[in-house]
Design a protein around this motif. Structure first.
Motif, short mmCIF file in Angstrom:
data_model
loop_
_atom_site.label_atom_id
_atom_site.label_comp_id
_atom_site.label_asym_id
_atom_site.label_seq_id
_atom_site.Cartn_x
_atom_site.Cartn_y
_atom_site.Cartn_z
N UNK A 66 0.85 -1.18 0.00
CA UNK A 66 0.00 0.00 0.00
C UNK A 66 0.89 1.24 0.00
N UNK A 67 0.95 1.89 -1.12
CA UNK A 67 1.77 3.09 -1.28
C UNK A 67 0.92 4.31 -0.92
N UNK A 68 1.19 4.91 0.23
CA UNK A 68 0.39 6.03 0.72
C UNK A 68 1.27 7.28 0.77
N UNK A 69 0.96 8.27 -0.06
CA UNK A 69 1.78 9.48 -0.13
C UNK A 69 1.80 10.26 1.18
N UNK A 70 0.81 10.05 2.03
CA UNK A 70 0.78 10.74 3.32
C UNK A 70 1.91 10.28 4.24
N UNK A 71 2.55 9.18 3.87
CA UNK A 71 3.66 8.64 4.67
C UNK A 71 5.02 8.99 4.07
N UNK A 72 5.04 9.83 3.06
CA UNK A 72 6.31 10.30 2.48
C UNK A 72 6.77 11.52 3.28
N UNK A 73 7.52 11.28 4.33
CA UNK A 73 7.84 12.33 5.30
C UNK A 73 8.69 13.45 4.72
N UNK A 74 9.49 13.17 3.72
CA UNK A 74 10.39 14.19 3.17
C UNK A 74 9.77 14.96 2.01
N UNK A 75 8.54 14.64 1.65
CA UNK A 75 7.92 15.32 0.52
C UNK A 75 7.36 16.68 0.96
N UNK A 76 7.00 17.51 -0.03
CA UNK A 76 6.43 18.84 0.25
C UNK A 76 4.91 18.79 0.27
N UNK A 77 4.36 17.62 0.18
CA UNK A 77 2.89 17.45 0.17
C UNK A 77 2.31 18.00 1.47
N UNK A 78 1.19 18.67 1.39
CA UNK A 78 0.56 19.26 2.56
C UNK A 78 -0.16 18.22 3.40
N UNK A 79 -0.91 17.31 2.75
CA UNK A 79 -1.66 16.32 3.50
C UNK A 79 -0.77 15.10 3.77
N UNK A 80 -0.07 15.15 4.83
CA UNK A 80 0.78 14.03 5.22
C UNK A 80 0.80 13.94 6.74
N UNK A 81 1.12 12.76 7.23
CA UNK A 81 1.06 12.52 8.67
C UNK A 81 2.45 12.54 9.32
#
Length: 345
Positions: A326-341
């Motif tokens: 399960x590839x969940x972008x919210x778990x990409x801690x180093x990304x600039x995505x706003x919706x992440x945990x």
């Protein structure tokens, strides 16, 4: 008158032949007599020899039966009772593995106050020199004291995960023990030596210890350079509750570094094929495994191969099982995505 000499002569011839016959028959009789004696003697000796051989065989057989028996290794094991013990050990190990796979583990496991299976065990990696970083986490996203207990009542356990010093019982170990007595927020891996090069092995010890101590839906490994949106992570896990075989994270792959001395050098690079590319795996900053996958690691920890890095190590284990990636972008801690945990601390 002329025939008389002839008659006399014939009689004298018969007497001569009779005397010759009598003279030749006597030696024959004597020879036959001695032959009979010789036959009887030989037959007697043969009979005596047969009796002697039979008696000798009886004595030899008796001595053979009484001599110490040369035992094989298996015979000795049977005599000592080890063969039966070995069989019982194998049977017990099989029963234990089956019991573990079904969730019947030796250690007592905590459950939430509602009696439901706990949602998650979150293990935050830490080291001996990270006291200030731990205090920072305790003052930000990680609850402490009573708040930590209330979180456990909701079904979420958070612990700092650390091994033992190479010099058991030294000042490093004592400081961790003192800190744990005060905060009660450590999971100490007694059989793991805390060192940078031992991080891939630490994964095995963490998941094994977590499964043995808590019965939860998910087991989460978090690096010590990550800040969590705890409520966001709890919501993500709640949405996945009841999903077996879940391997959740920020999935990636990449080149295997073959140059010794480089930052991400992989000593066993040759095992990754001619293209020198890693298989798909979750980034090591935050990895989530469902209960049955964590149990698999616990049961097979002695056989599982580790590589230079913990994220690729976990990924290699997941290849051989029925894991759902399960590839969940919210778990990409180093990304600039706003919706992440999560984010890098």
């Amino acid at each position: 008158m002329e025939s008389l000499p002839t008659t006399v002569s014939a009689k004298s011839d018969r007497r001569g032949r009779s005397s010759k016959s009598q003279s030749t028959s006597k030696p024959s009789l004597i020879m036959a007599f001695f032959s009979c004696l010789a036959w009887l003697y030989v037959a007697g000796r043969l009979w005596q020899d047969a009796q002697h051989r039979a008696a000798l065989n009886t004595v030899l057989k008796k001595n053979y039966d009484q001599r110490p028996k040369v035992l094989t290794v298996d015979d000795k094991l049977v005599v000592l009772g080890c063969k039966d013990l070995e069989r019982r050990i194998v049977e017990t190990e099989m029963e234990l593995a089956q019991a573990k796979s079904q969730g019947y583990l030796k250690n007592h496991k905590s459950v939430s106050s509602s009696g439901k299976k706990m949602l998650a065990v979150i293990g935050v990696y830490t080291g001996f020199g990270s006291h200030l970083k731990r205090n920072k986490f305790r003052g930000s996203w990680m609850p402490r004291d009573d708040a930590l207990k209330k979180l456990e009542e909701r079904g979420v356990v958070i612990r700092f995960v650390i091994g033992r010093s190479a010099n058991r019982g030294d000042s490093l170990d004592r400081k961790i023990d003192e800190e744990n007595r005060a905060t009660k927020d450590f999971l100490i891996l007694e059989n793991h030596e805390e060192a940078q090069e031992e991080l891939p092995k630490k994964v095995k010890f963490f998941y094994s210890a977590a499964v043995q101590n808590w019965d939860a839906e998910f087991y989460v490994k978090v690096d010590d350079d990550v800040d969590l949106d705890l409520e966001g992570l709890i919501g993500l896990l709640e949405s996945r509750r009841g999903q077996d075989g879940a391997y959740i994270g920020c999935m990636k792959s990449g080149d295997v570094i073959t140059e010794e001395g480089s930052q991400w050098y992989e000593p066993e690079w040759w095992k990754f094929g001619d293209d020198k590319s890693y298989f798909r795996h979750a980034t090591g900053s935050l990895v989530i495994l469902s209960k049955n996958l964590a149990q698999y690691i616990n049961i097979n920890s002695g056989l599982l191969k580790t590589y230079a890095f913990d994220d690729t190590t976990i990924g290699s284990w997941m290849i051989g099982v029925q894991a759902t990636y399960i590839d969940d972008n919210r778990l990409c801690c180093s990304s600039t995505r706003q919706e992440k945990v999560c984010s890098m601390a």
